[in-house]
Design a protein around this motif. Structure first.
Motif, PDB file in Angstrom:
ATOM      1  N   SER A  77       0.826  -1.204   0.000  1.00 19.72           N
ATOM      2  CA  SER A  77       0.000   0.000   0.000  1.00 19.72           C
ATOM      3  C   SER A  77       0.860   1.253   0.000  1.00 19.72           C
ATOM      4  CB  SER A  77      -0.915   0.017   1.231  1.00 19.72           C
ATOM      5  OG  SER A  77      -1.717  -1.144   1.284  1.00 19.72           O
ATOM      6  N   THR A  87      -3.413   4.547   0.378  1.00 17.42           N
ATOM      7  CA  THR A  87      -4.294   3.804  -0.509  1.00 17.42           C
ATOM      8  C   THR A  87      -3.998   2.318  -0.351  1.00 17.42           C
ATOM      9  OG1 THR A  87      -2.677   4.306  -2.241  1.00 17.42           O
ATOM     10  CG2 THR A  87      -4.707   5.591  -2.219  1.00 17.42           C
ATOM     11  N   SER A  90      -2.727  -0.446  -3.208  1.00 15.30           N
ATOM     12  CA  SER A  90      -2.634   0.333  -4.445  1.00 15.30           C
ATOM     13  C   SER A  90      -1.374   0.019  -5.244  1.00 15.30           C
ATOM     14  CB  SER A  90      -2.648   1.828  -4.114  1.00 15.30           C
ATOM     15  OG  SER A  90      -1.570   2.150  -3.241  1.00 15.30           O
ATOM     16  N   ASN A 168      -9.942   1.069 -13.691  1.00 12.80           N
ATOM     17  CA  ASN A 168     -10.572   0.692 -12.427  1.00 12.80           C
ATOM     18  C   ASN A 168     -12.079   0.675 -12.632  1.00 12.80           C
ATOM     19  OD1 ASN A 168     -11.346   0.222  -9.827  1.00 12.80           O
ATOM     20  ND2 ASN A 168     -10.336   2.001  -8.937  1.00 12.80           N
TER      21      ASN A 168
END
Length: 344
Positions: A77, A87, A90, A168
């Motif tokens: 992350s 995030t 991520s 996404n």
């Protein structure tokens, strides 16, 4: 107090067997902060920035399945140390299998083409990251991806990846016609590094891009190191607002180590050869700097970087990303940056 101790004991009783079921779990990370003084920044932007430069924290592990086969996993992350945000998952996060056949990963991972560029960037993860100029096309962390990497074959390595949707899409299912394929071939043996990457697919076309080719090389002799990279990204659209023409870019750099000090510099430039509808333009960046290694895990650095039509910090995904103010049609910007990096 007694109730708290009982609750802790019960929680431990349930948690311990679950943890022991894994052969190993490692916590790791990289904390990277800098203080930078900018020139030619846009109005309304402070000329001094305190920045978190892709700091991250992750957990990873492996389980021995026998016969040379292992289950592997990782959740990494991004964290912004300066503005208290982050995030979850991520960065490269996946589950997979590894063995004599190589490694297979499912999840979110850097494309093979991106990995070629990461191997020759002397200022990676700083405000002067080479992706400020060279981070185009398939130089991404692909979502919804399956990746296969061969074992080391006498210095030669091959990797291929396929993403059903590089965007996404949330819970709506992977989007149609957004798939991308990517591959690389690398050779790393002694002082020599050579890398070739290629990416294309419907996901490129949806963004107005064509095929992306990357070539990189590095050579170390004594205390010196030389690096170079070339990128070519085709334009595949006549729509105003997408890629402004075919893009060609190159980078050269060098470093020299003196004890705990590493002196380094690089120069890169790129050109979009746009037509009448899509105005082409040039991008440029040069950087000089020095690292001082306090230990194997902690380093200080200083760098000065200057560029035209670049966004400093954008390539690395820093918490502060600043492009220059327009100066007679070009956006010039420069910065002096002092940083500290600690890895664990």
């Amino acid at each position: 107090m007694k109730k708290s101790l009982i609750a802790l004991a019960v929680a431990g009783a349930f948690a311990a067997p679950a943890f022991a079921a894994t052969s190993n779990v490692d916590v790791y990370g990289k904390l990277h902060m800098s203080v930078s003084k900018f020139d030619d920044q846009p109005d309304g932007i402070n000329d001094v920035q305190i920045t978190s430069n892709p700091s991250r924290i992750g957990v990873k592990g492996a389980e021995d399945l026998g016969n040379g086969l292992s289950a592997i996993w990782q959740v990494e992350s991004g964290v912004n140390l300066d503005e208290q945000s982050g995030t979850w998952a991520s960065r490269n996060s996946f589950v997979g299998l590894a063995g004599g056949f190589g490694t297979v990963l499912l999840g979110n991972h850097d494309t093979p083409l991106k990995l070629v560029g990461r191997s020759v960037d002397l200022f990676g993860d700083t405000l002067a990251d080479s992706r400020n100029v060279m981070g185009v096309g398939s130089d991404i962390r692909a979502k919804n991806v399956i990746t296969y990497m061969t074992p080391n074959l006498g210095g030669l390595g091959l990797a291929v990846a396929y993403s059903t949707d590089i965007g996404n899409s949330g819970n709506n299912g992977d989007a149609n016609d957004m798939d991308v394929y990517n591959l690389n071939a690398t050779y790393s043996n002694g002082p020599i590094y050579l890398g070739l990457g290629y990416g294309d697919g419907n996901g490129h076309e949806a963004l107005g891009m064509g095929a992306h080719l990357r070539v990189a090389a590095g050579f170390t002799f004594g205390n010196a190191k030389l690096v170079a990279q070339y990128d070519k990204l085709d334009d595949d659209s006549d729509t105003v607002g997408t890629q402004p023409g075919d893009f060609d870019a190159w980078m050269v750099g060098g470093a020299y180590t003196i004890g705990n000090v590493v002196l380094k510099a690089n120069y890169m430039e790129g050109e979009y050869d746009g037509d009448a509808l899509l105005a082409g333009y040039d991008v440029e960046q040069w950087t000089v700097g020095a690292d001082y290694n306090l230990s194997k895990r902690t380093a200080l650095y200083a760098l000065y970087t200057s560029g035209t039509n670049v966004c400093l910090g954008c390539g690395a995904g820093s918490s502060d990303r600043i492009a220059g103010g327009a100066v007679t049609g070009d956006a010039d910007i420069s910065a002096l940056s002092l940083g500290v990096v600690h890895s664990f």
